[in-house]
Design an enzyme around this catalytic site. Structure first.
Site, PDB file in Angstrom:
ATOM      1  N   SER A  57      72.244 -54.237 -80.221  1.00  0.00           N
ATOM      2  CA  SER A  57      70.798 -54.299 -80.310  1.00  0.00           C
ATOM      3  C   SER A  57      70.106 -53.481 -79.222  1.00  0.00           C
ATOM      4  O   SER A  57      68.893 -53.248 -79.322  1.00  0.00           O
ATOM      5  CB  SER A  57      70.332 -55.740 -80.229  1.00  0.00           C
ATOM      6  OG  SER A  57      70.750 -56.317 -79.030  1.00  0.00           O
TER       7      SER A  57
ATOM      8  N   LYS B 184      65.225 -53.061 -71.359  1.00  0.00           N
ATOM      9  CA  LYS B 184      65.223 -53.545 -72.746  1.00  0.00           C
ATOM     10  C   LYS B 184      64.107 -54.574 -72.908  1.00  0.00           C
ATOM     11  O   LYS B 184      63.911 -55.427 -72.026  1.00  0.00           O
ATOM     12  CB  LYS B 184      66.575 -54.192 -73.043  1.00  0.00           C
ATOM     13  CG  LYS B 184      66.729 -54.707 -74.480  1.00  0.00           C
ATOM     14  CD  LYS B 184      68.130 -55.267 -74.684  1.00  0.00           C
ATOM     15  CE  LYS B 184      68.378 -55.646 -76.139  1.00  0.00           C
ATOM     16  NZ  LYS B 184      69.745 -56.129 -76.360  1.00  0.00           N
TER      17      LYS B 184
ATOM     18  N   SER C 240      76.126 -55.896 -77.871  1.00  0.00           N
ATOM     19  CA  SER C 240      74.877 -55.133 -77.877  1.00  0.00           C
ATOM     20  C   SER C 240      74.638 -54.179 -76.723  1.00  0.00           C
ATOM     21  O   SER C 240      73.652 -53.438 -76.750  1.00  0.00           O
ATOM     22  CB  SER C 240      73.686 -56.095 -77.968  1.00  0.00           C
ATOM     23  OG  SER C 240      73.680 -56.682 -79.251  1.00  0.00           O
TER      24      SER C 240
END
Lengths: 93, 491
Positions: free
Chosen positions: B153, B78, B177
């Site tokens: 997210s 990420k 997330s």
């Protein structure tokens, strides 16, 4: 509660430039979100210590040794504007 | 060997015994990314040294040097974790050209274990969002239907994993997330106990809530990933010194004798879509049939978890994001003449242009909650209630080993459907935020399929540092789900 003056004050504290459209939008949205928070005020928290770190923290001390991790070049490599090893900024005084 | 389906353990063994090279594995995934990423926008930066890095692993093996348990396993990271010499943006214009001079501890540990980093994965800007729609680099799409969000997210991580553009991915979880996008995309996502995984090198959103964790295809892979990334780090003062158990060796797919708690509040307050409820009830029934004891528990303060989370997270974010000032790194607005600028204008314009709308909204909210006259009523109050919430969980875990709950109220939603009403978007997190507030470990494991064919996950939560319990229960659920390793047909 949340008026344009408050929005302008918060924007200044946060050093954020916002447009008049954004200001109007935030005023409406923040008022809505904050009213959602008002329910929390009803909870009895007398004598309760605020919790910041949610799991156990043990004090950890490391040896006081200087370690050179980065070169000066690496440290300024992301500078938007620089002069040698100095970061260029507006006057601060 | 189907590289889309092979486990981390099997693959690293095959690499160690030279049945396949790390370079071949990396090339396979790079090819997949080239073919599949344009439609999904999961990867937003590629590691141009990936093949070289893979080759180094092969060379170590050729010289009979030891390699780690993830030798050759190709990971996506990420874009909230710093990767040395590889652009790291937090999905934001304000870090559009930022090249970190160091690796986050998580990345360091993965590399030391022999993993190869393929590239950086899309996310909501500064991890603020539940749909990956706030990224400066464009939306990420759900591989099950590209008109739908992958969740957020960690949307890029979930999408890359579900479409097998990587063998494993790393996400972060502050209010859900990892777990929510894992559920939306049908992958296994684990948020460890707060303090298990070092936050050094992870771009901070809310420092008392953030944790990184694996988003992978199976519980076994999740267990092995956790063993690698968990552990004390002297560079993170909130990092726990507890020994990391051998999660994968100790993995037992069984719920026999396990006390599974069902939250009374989740039955009465949340409005689950029928197919979500059906999946959740089926999971409970399967567990019961396999010898689990189902008990009702109550954590009343979870009904305030969403407002508490947003209040605390926004407050911490307003402080954490103060560092983005255009001085030493990051976006700086175009100024004709620096010498005649006021410093205030310099900051305001750089930050105003560099941050997106959602980020600015949360900074404003957080600034308000921390400001003079409001600090006690908002931030301090929320922290007091946070202690009471954590205490309620600790009491609940006296009566059960794990808590089973839904992850979301519905399956993935359409792109654009919820982006204009922040409050509706925030309510996506209704089942996940309490876990972060209390610092507990939680995971999402795919269990069912919605009427429209979307994956549906179920969530397991345990007491602090009891990841083994949720991994074992998840391994059981995975084995009876009928959806283990399921991917969209086109991939």
């Amino acid at each position: 509660m949340i008026d344009q003056k408050t929005i302008a004050h918060m924007a200044h504290l946060a050093r954020l430039k916002i447009t008049p459209e954004e200001s109007a939008l935030y005023q409406e949205q923040l008022a809505k979100v904050l009213s959602h928070f008002d329910h929390i005020s009803e909870i009895n928290t007398e004598g309760v210590e605020p919790l910041v770190t949610p799991s156990e923290i043990e004090l950890y001390l490391r040896p006081d040794e200087a370690v050179k991790e980065f070169t000066t070049e690496e440290m300024v490599s992301n500078a938007p504007e620089k002069n040698g090893h100095l970061f260029k900024v507006p006057p601060v005084v | 060997m189907d590289l889309r389906k092979v486990s981390f353990k099997e693959l690293s063994q095959a690499v160690r015994t030279k049945e396949i090279s790390a370079k071949e594995v990396t090339q396979f995934f790079l090819n997949r990314i080239e073919k599949l990423n344009p439609a999904l926008n999961a990867f937003i930066a590629m590691n141009t040294s990936a093949l070289e890095d893979a080759q180094k692993i092969d060379q170590q093996i050729a010289k009979n040097e030891p390699v780690g348990p993830l030798a050759g396993v190709a990971f996506g990271i990420k874009d909230l974790l710093c990767t040395q010499n590889l652009r790291t943006t937090a999905g934001s214009r304000i870090l559009e050209n930022f090249i970190p001079p160091y690796d986050a501890t998580v990345v360091e540990r993965l590399k030391k274990a022999g993993a190869v980093i393929l590239g950086k994965l899309n996310l909501d800007e500064f991890a603020m969002g539940s749909s990956n729609e706030t990224s400066y680099f464009g939306e990420c799409k759900n591989p099950w239907n590209t008109e739908y969000v992958p969740g957020g997210s960690s949307g890029g991580s979930a999408a890359a994993q579900a479409s097998r553009m990587a063998m494993g991915t790393i996400g972060t979880d502050t209010g859900g997330s990892i777990r929510q996008p894992s559920s939306f995309c049908g992958v296994v996502g684990v948020k460890p106990t707060y303090g298990r995984v070092s936050r050094y090198g992870i771009i901070a959103y809310a420092s008392s809530l953030d944790q990184a964790g694996p988003m992978v295809s199976t519980v076994e892979d999740a267990a092995l990933s956790l063993e690698v990334i968990c552990g004390h780090d002297h560079r993170d003062s909130t990092s726990s010194q507890r020994t990391v158990p051998a999660f994968s060796t100790n993995l037992k797919p069984s719920v026999k004798g396990l006390k599974i708690g069902l939250m009374k509040e989740y039955h009465t307050q949340a409005h689950l879509k029928p197919d979500i409820e059906k999946t959740y009830l089926l999971a409970i029934e399967q567990a019961r049939l396999a010898g689990a004891e189902i008990v009702e528990i109550s954590v009343p303060l979870t009904q305030f978890a969403v407002p508490m989370y947003y209040l605390i997270a926004a407050s911490e974010a307003s402080s954490n994001l103060a560092r983005y000032d255009g001085v030493k790194y990051g976006y700086r607005a175009e100024f004709k003449d620096l010498s005649s600028m006021s410093l205030d204008d310099f900051y305001c314009e750089s930050r105003g242009e560099g941050f997106g709308t959602e980020v600015k909204r949360r900074i404003m909210l957080g600034t308000y909650c921390l400001s003079s006259g409001y600090y006690d009523a908002y931030y301090n109050k929320a922290c007091q209630v946070r202690r009471l919430l954590r205490d309620q969980y600790i009491a609940a875990f006296q009566n059960c080993d794990v808590i089973l709950s839904p992850v979301t109220t519905s399956h993935a939603f359409k792109i654009g459907e919820r982006v204009y009403d922040p409050l509706t978007m925030y309510m996506n997190d209704i089942f996940t935020t309490a876990t972060n507030l209390a610092g507990l470990p939680g995971l999402s494991v795919p269990f069912g399929v919605s009427d429209e064919g979307f994956p549906i996950g179920v969530q397991l939560t345990a007491s602090h540092f009891e990841e083994q319990k949720i991994l074992n229960a998840a391994a059981f659920l995975e084995s009876v789900s009928g959806t283990k390793g399921r991917t969209p047909n086109v991939y």
